[in-house]
Design an enzyme around this catalytic site. Structure first.
Site, PDB file in Angstrom:
ATOM      1  N   ARG A   1       0.878  -1.123   0.077  1.00 61.72           N
ATOM      2  CA  ARG A   1      -0.032  -0.067   0.189  1.00 61.72           C
ATOM      3  C   ARG A   1       0.832   1.267   0.073  1.00 61.72           C
ATOM      4  NH1 ARG A   1      -5.035   0.507   2.135  1.00 61.72           N
ATOM      5  NH2 ARG A   1      -4.427   2.305   3.497  1.00 61.72           N
TER       6      ARG A   1
ATOM      7  N   ARG B   1      -7.459  -6.725  13.719  1.00 62.21           N
ATOM      8  CA  ARG B   1      -6.887  -5.754  14.514  1.00 62.21           C
ATOM      9  C   ARG B   1      -7.646  -4.692  15.018  1.00 62.21           C
ATOM     10  NH1 ARG B   1      -3.665  -1.468  13.644  1.00 62.21           N
ATOM     11  NH2 ARG B   1      -3.822  -1.383  11.348  1.00 62.21           N
TER      12      ARG B   1
ATOM     13  N   GLU C   1      -3.526   7.366  18.765  1.00 65.73           N
ATOM     14  CA  GLU C   1      -3.740   6.078  18.349  1.00 65.73           C
ATOM     15  C   GLU C   1      -3.023   5.001  18.727  1.00 65.73           C
ATOM     16  OE1 GLU C   1      -5.014   6.148  13.861  1.00 65.73           O
ATOM     17  OE2 GLU C   1      -4.404   4.109  13.785  1.00 65.73           O
TER      18      GLU C   1
ATOM     19  N   ASP D   1      -9.918   0.261   1.309  1.00 64.32           N
ATOM     20  CA  ASP D   1     -10.271   1.691   1.326  1.00 64.32           C
ATOM     21  C   ASP D   1     -11.643   2.110   1.224  1.00 64.32           C
ATOM     22  OD1 ASP D   1      -7.667   2.245   1.966  1.00 64.32           O
ATOM     23  OD2 ASP D   1      -7.002   2.626  -0.223  1.00 64.32           O
TER      24      ASP D   1
ATOM     25  N   ARG E   1       9.073   6.925  -3.317  1.00 63.83           N
ATOM     26  CA  ARG E   1       9.099   7.631  -4.609  1.00 63.83           C
ATOM     27  C   ARG E   1      10.254   8.276  -4.664  1.00 63.83           C
ATOM     28  NH1 ARG E   1       4.208  10.729  -2.883  1.00 63.83           N
ATOM     29  NH2 ARG E   1       2.561   9.291  -3.620  1.00 63.83           N
TER      30      ARG E   1
ATOM     31  N   TYR F   1      -9.280  -5.883   3.823  1.00 61.17           N
ATOM     32  CA  TYR F   1      -8.837  -4.320   3.984  1.00 61.17           C
ATOM     33  C   TYR F   1      -9.113  -3.505   2.903  1.00 61.17           C
ATOM     34  CZ  TYR F   1      -4.883  -1.426   5.668  1.00 61.17           C
ATOM     35  OH  TYR F   1      -4.212  -0.467   6.166  1.00 61.17           O
TER      36      TYR F   1
ATOM     37  N   ARG G   1       0.400   6.766  15.949  1.00 64.26           N
ATOM     38  CA  ARG G   1       0.353   7.872  15.337  1.00 64.26           C
ATOM     39  C   ARG G   1      -0.485   9.160  16.279  1.00 64.26           C
ATOM     40  NH1 ARG G   1      -2.361   5.646   9.919  1.00 64.26           N
ATOM     41  NH2 ARG G   1      -3.814   4.292  10.806  1.00 64.26           N
TER      42      ARG G   1
HETATM   43  N1  UDP Z   1       3.788   1.867   7.401  1.00 65.27           N
HETATM   44  C1  UDP Z   1       5.035   1.999   7.989  1.00 65.27           C
HETATM   45  N2  UDP Z   1       5.321   3.027   8.597  1.00 65.27           N
HETATM   46  C2  UDP Z   1       4.773   4.308   8.460  1.00 65.27           C
HETATM   47  C3  UDP Z   1       3.357   4.219   7.772  1.00 65.27           C
HETATM   48  C4  UDP Z   1       3.193   3.034   7.183  1.00 65.27           C
HETATM   49  O1  UDP Z   1       5.564   0.849   8.148  1.00 65.27           O
HETATM   50  O2  UDP Z   1       5.220   5.264   8.908  1.00 65.27           O
HETATM   51  C5  UDP Z   1       3.330   0.721   6.900  1.00 65.27           C
HETATM   52  C6  UDP Z   1       2.731  -0.318   7.993  1.00 65.27           C
HETATM   53  O3  UDP Z   1       2.930  -1.697   7.692  1.00 65.27           O
HETATM   54  C7  UDP Z   1       1.195  -0.092   7.641  1.00 65.27           C
HETATM   55  C8  UDP Z   1       1.167   0.073   6.135  1.00 65.27           C
HETATM   56  O4  UDP Z   1       2.315   0.715   5.994  1.00 65.27           O
HETATM   57  O5  UDP Z   1       0.317  -1.116   8.152  1.00 65.27           O
HETATM   58  C9  UDP Z   1      -0.144   0.885   5.717  1.00 65.27           C
HETATM   59  O6  UDP Z   1      -0.027   2.321   6.404  1.00 65.27           O
HETATM   60  P1  UDP Z   1      -1.197   3.260   6.334  1.00 65.27           P
HETATM   61  O7  UDP Z   1      -0.955   4.387   7.234  1.00 65.27           O
HETATM   62  O8  UDP Z   1      -1.512   3.575   4.754  1.00 65.27           O
HETATM   63  O9  UDP Z   1      -2.364   2.543   6.904  1.00 65.27           O
HETATM   64  P2  UDP Z   1      -3.837   2.765   7.338  1.00 65.27           P
HETATM   65  O10 UDP Z   1      -3.578   2.174   8.856  1.00 65.27           O
HETATM   66  O11 UDP Z   1      -3.926   4.198   7.507  1.00 65.27           O
HETATM   67  O12 UDP Z   1      -4.828   2.226   6.695  1.00 65.27           O
END
Ligand code: UDP
Length: 389
Positions: A180, A261, A315, A368, A184, A366, A292
């Site tokens: 996901r 989860r 969170e 979006d 870049r 999972y 976060r």
């Molecule tokens: N991820 C990570 N570090 C970060 C942000 C994301 O390792 O700082 C990885 C982590 O494995 C996570 C996945 O990328 O489960 C998807 O993150 P995202 O924040 O997009 O998921 P959300 O919980 O917002 O759906």
């Protein structure tokens, strides 16, 4: 009152389906065990500060699907918000803030370089090659991560964040989880790469309310399906049931329990006009137990909120257990097997009782938000085309 269609769960799938069904003249009942519509996308305006708070965590709408974008725009205007995320990580023991998703700014800051895109790509490629991961044998998230960005960036930004988020070491997690997250080799730090992105101009709840404004729709909150099922099916045994709750729970866990989860939010109102300068700050290290911090006012800069206060949420990831909200399917190989069996059971039930399972919880997937809107639009088409509706 008798209904042609009963939808259990007022989240994205449920409200979309109800909206479509009502327009065909069918009498539709939408129920939810919670006290509000919108499912996990629900938000409310904080009474003290006027800030829109996403009660189940940050929900940013983004899509590249024209049909979904046209559909949601019928019910709400969207702001021009575009999501940008930062992360705090201790580099040589010193906390520093880096840009996400990993991009050229992240790489240059982390390695203390001024690489061009080509130089950075070569540098990271060399790091990846040192690892000698066989791309055909990627077994877990660790292999996947280091074959994408090399070990130093993986260890800094992915390893511990992911372990905290999924309550599991990266060696035990499935590789798809981080596909996901883009990497870049330029300075584009937009979190999402979709064609359309934004937030409902008057809030998520107003959008869902608009979807439900129709004389054929009845909404009943604070209602458990299993408490009213018998009575309603007596009135119309042929009603179509759309169930968007957890599929394993529907069957009373008769084939075992799927792993989920969960997430917990610690909301605080602080006497600081700007707490962290951005909507989402990730915490990549294990020192902070939270994954976060969300600062909601930054989602709506267009509202010019003059308040001297801010609303934030810490969170925390939680392992799911009965009684707490399931958020994300963990999808271990064992879960995948169990889900397949539940799906078979669900298909057999459809032949007898016209129940369909849908949405993130019903399909153990999972997704979006835009994918859920699309699934609902497509499921509705399918049921119309095969004569079910
Ligand atoms: N991820 C990570 N570090 C970060 C942000 C994301 O390792 O700082 C990885 C982590 O494995 C996570 C996945 O990328 O489960 C998807 O993150 P995202 O924040 O997009 O998921 P959300 O919980 O917002 O759906």
């Amino acid at each position: 009152m008798s209904y042609d269609v009963i939808v259990v769960g007022a989240g994205i799938f449920g409200t979309t389906f109800v909206n479509l069904a009502a327009k065909t003249g069918q009498k539709v009942l939408l129920i939810d065990k919670r006290m509000h519509i919108g499912g996990n996308a629900y938000s409310e305006f904080d009474a003290q500060t006027g800030i829109e708070v996403h009660k189940y965590g940050a929900h940013i709408f983004h899509t590249s699907n024209q049909r979904v974008w046209n559909f949601v725009n019928k019910f709400s205007a969207f702001t021009r918000y575009s999501h940008r995320v930062f992360t705090t990580h201790r580099r040589f023991g010193q906390p520093q803030v880096f840009s996400l998703p990993i991009n050229l700014a992240t790489v240059n800051q982390f390695f203390n370089k001024a690489f061009s895109p080509v130089q950075a790509q070569k540098f990271i490629r060399d790091l990846i090659e040192q690892e000698k991961v066989d791309n055909k044998k990627i077994a877990n998230l660790l292999d996947q991560g280091i074959s994408l960005i090399g070990r130093p960036l993986f260890d800094a930004f992915i390893r511990n964040y992911t372990a905290k988020q999924w309550q599991n070491p990266v060696e035990n997690l499935s590789p798809e989880i981080i596909t996901r997250l883009p990497v870049r080799y330029n300075y584009n730090n937009r979190y999402f790469s979709d064609l359309y992105e934004g937030l409902p101009a008057r809030g998520y709840t107003a959008m869902f309310e608009n979807m439900l404004k129709h004389e054929n729709i009845t909404v009943q909150l604070n209602t458990n399906w299993f408490d009213i099922k018998k009575e309603l099916l007596c009135k119309n045994p042929d009603a179509l049931i759309v169930y968007t709750g957890a599929i394993d729970e529907y069957f009373n866990f008769n084939l075992g329990q799927l792993n989920w989860r969960s997430v917990e939010f610690d909301f605080k109102t602080v006497d600081i006009p700007d707490f962290q300068g951005c909507p989402v700050m990730n915490y990549a290290d294990l020192e902070e137990k939270y994954t976060r911090i969300i600062e909601f006012k930054h989602f709506n800069p267009e509202r010019n909120l003059s308040t001297e206060k801010s609303v934030i949420a810490y969170e925390y990831s939680r392992t799911w257990e009965t009684g707490i909200e399931p958020y994300y399917p963990v999808n271990t190989p064992e879960d995948k097997k169990i889900y397949k069996l539940y799906k078979q059971q669900a298909d057999e039930l459809f032949a007898k009782e016209s129940v369909i399972f849908a949405g993130r919880l019903g399909e153990y997937s999972y997704m979006d938000m835009d994918k859920v809107f699309l699934r609902a639009l497509e499921k509705f088409d399918e049921l119309v085309n095969n004569g079910t509706m």
